[in-house]
Design a protein around this motif. Structure first.
Motif, PDB file in Angstrom:
ATOM      1  N   ASP A  27     -85.044 -21.134  47.176  1.00  0.00           N
ATOM      2  CA  ASP A  27     -85.063 -19.884  47.932  1.00  0.00           C
ATOM      3  C   ASP A  27     -83.742 -19.778  48.684  1.00  0.00           C
ATOM      4  N   THR A  28     -83.308 -18.576  48.937  1.00  0.00           N
ATOM      5  CA  THR A  28     -82.071 -18.380  49.679  1.00  0.00           C
ATOM      6  C   THR A  28     -82.319 -17.433  50.851  1.00  0.00           C
ATOM      7  N   ALA A  29     -81.490 -17.523  51.856  1.00  0.00           N
ATOM      8  CA  ALA A  29     -81.543 -16.640  53.025  1.00  0.00           C
ATOM      9  C   ALA A  29     -80.118 -16.305  53.424  1.00  0.00           C
ATOM     10  N   THR A  30     -79.990 -15.195  54.097  1.00  0.00           N
ATOM     11  CA  THR A  30     -78.683 -14.763  54.576  1.00  0.00           C
ATOM     12  C   THR A  30     -78.730 -14.657  56.089  1.00  0.00           C
ATOM     13  N   ILE A  31     -77.739 -15.169  56.744  1.00  0.00           N
ATOM     14  CA  ILE A  31     -77.607 -15.025  58.192  1.00  0.00           C
ATOM     15  C   ILE A  31     -76.535 -13.977  58.432  1.00  0.00           C
ATOM     16  N   THR A  32     -76.923 -12.928  59.138  1.00  0.00           N
ATOM     17  CA  THR A  32     -75.976 -11.870  59.453  1.00  0.00           C
ATOM     18  C   THR A  32     -75.667 -11.935  60.943  1.00  0.00           C
TER      19      THR A  32
END
Length: 173
Positions: A27-32
Motif C-alpha cells: 500500500d502507498t500513501a502520500t504526505i502533502t
C-alpha cells in the motif's frame, strides 16, 4: 522415471501451494505539506461609524460635535511590530480640511466630518495624515477613533445627510 515424476509432482504441489498462500499486499500513501511564508501582515477590517442625527443648532463652531466611537481592527497579525497607517479621501478646504460631506442625495451643506485619533483628545486625522499602531508581535491590534460633525465658524449650514469615505492604507513592518 518414478523419481523424475516425483520431482515434477513435488514442484507442481509447491507451485500450487504458492498460489493458495495469500501474497502480502503493498500500500502507498502520500504526505502533502503546504504553507505560506508571509511578509509580516495583518488583516484590516473595514470600520463603520454611524453618527447620531443632530440638530443644526447643536453643531458647535470650530470643533467636532456629536462624536461617536469607532475602531479600526487588525487581526491575524504575523511577524508585525508596527503598522504605519496613512489616511486619504476628500478634504473640505472650506471646513479646515476635515472630510468632505459626500452624501449623494439630500446632502447637508456647510458641514464636514471630523475624524479624531483615540478615545479622548483633540488630535484630528485628515487627508495625508499618518499614524503608527504598535503591534510588537501580537496577533491583533486596534486603532480607536471617534467621528463627528464639524462646522467652521462663519460657514452657512443647511440640514441634510452627511457621509464620507476615508481610505486607510496600512504598511506592515
Amino acid at each position: 522415471m518414478n523419481i523424475h515424476l516425483s520431482r515434477i509432482s513435488l514442484c507442481a504441489v509447491a507451485l500450487a501451494g504458492l498460489a493458495i498462500i495469500p501474497s502480502a499486499l503493498a500500500d502507498t500513501a502520500t504526505i502533502t505539506v503546504s504553507g505560506r511564508v508571509l511578509p509580516g501582515t495583518c488583516t484590516m477590517a473595514n470600520a463603520t461609524i454611524a453618527l447620531d442625527d443632530i440638530e443644526a443648532a447643536d453643531v458647535s463652531l470650530g470643533q467636532a460635535s456629536g462624536l461617536k466611537p469607532g475602531t479600526l481592527n487588525f487581526t491575524g497579525c504575523v511577524g508585525v511590530t508596527t503598522i504605519d497607517l496613512s489616511f486619504d479621501g476628500t478634504g473640505d478646504a472650506a471646513q479646515d480640511d476635515h472630510w468632505q460631506n459626500g452624501a449623494s442625495s439630500d446632502a447637508a451643506s456647510g458641514v464636514a466630518v471630523a475624524l479624531l485619533d483615540g478615545p479622548t483628545g483633540t488630535t484630528y486625522l485628515r487627508k495625508g495624515d499618518s499614524k503608527s499602531v504598535i503591534v510588537a508581535g501580537a496577533s491583533s491590534a486596534r486603532l480607536d477613533l471617534r467621528a463627528g460633525y464639524y462646522r467652521k465658524s462663519g460657514t452657512l449650514m443647511s440640514a441634510g445627510a452627511v457621509s464620507t469615505q476615508i481610505t486607510v492604507t496600512a504598511d506592515y513592518k
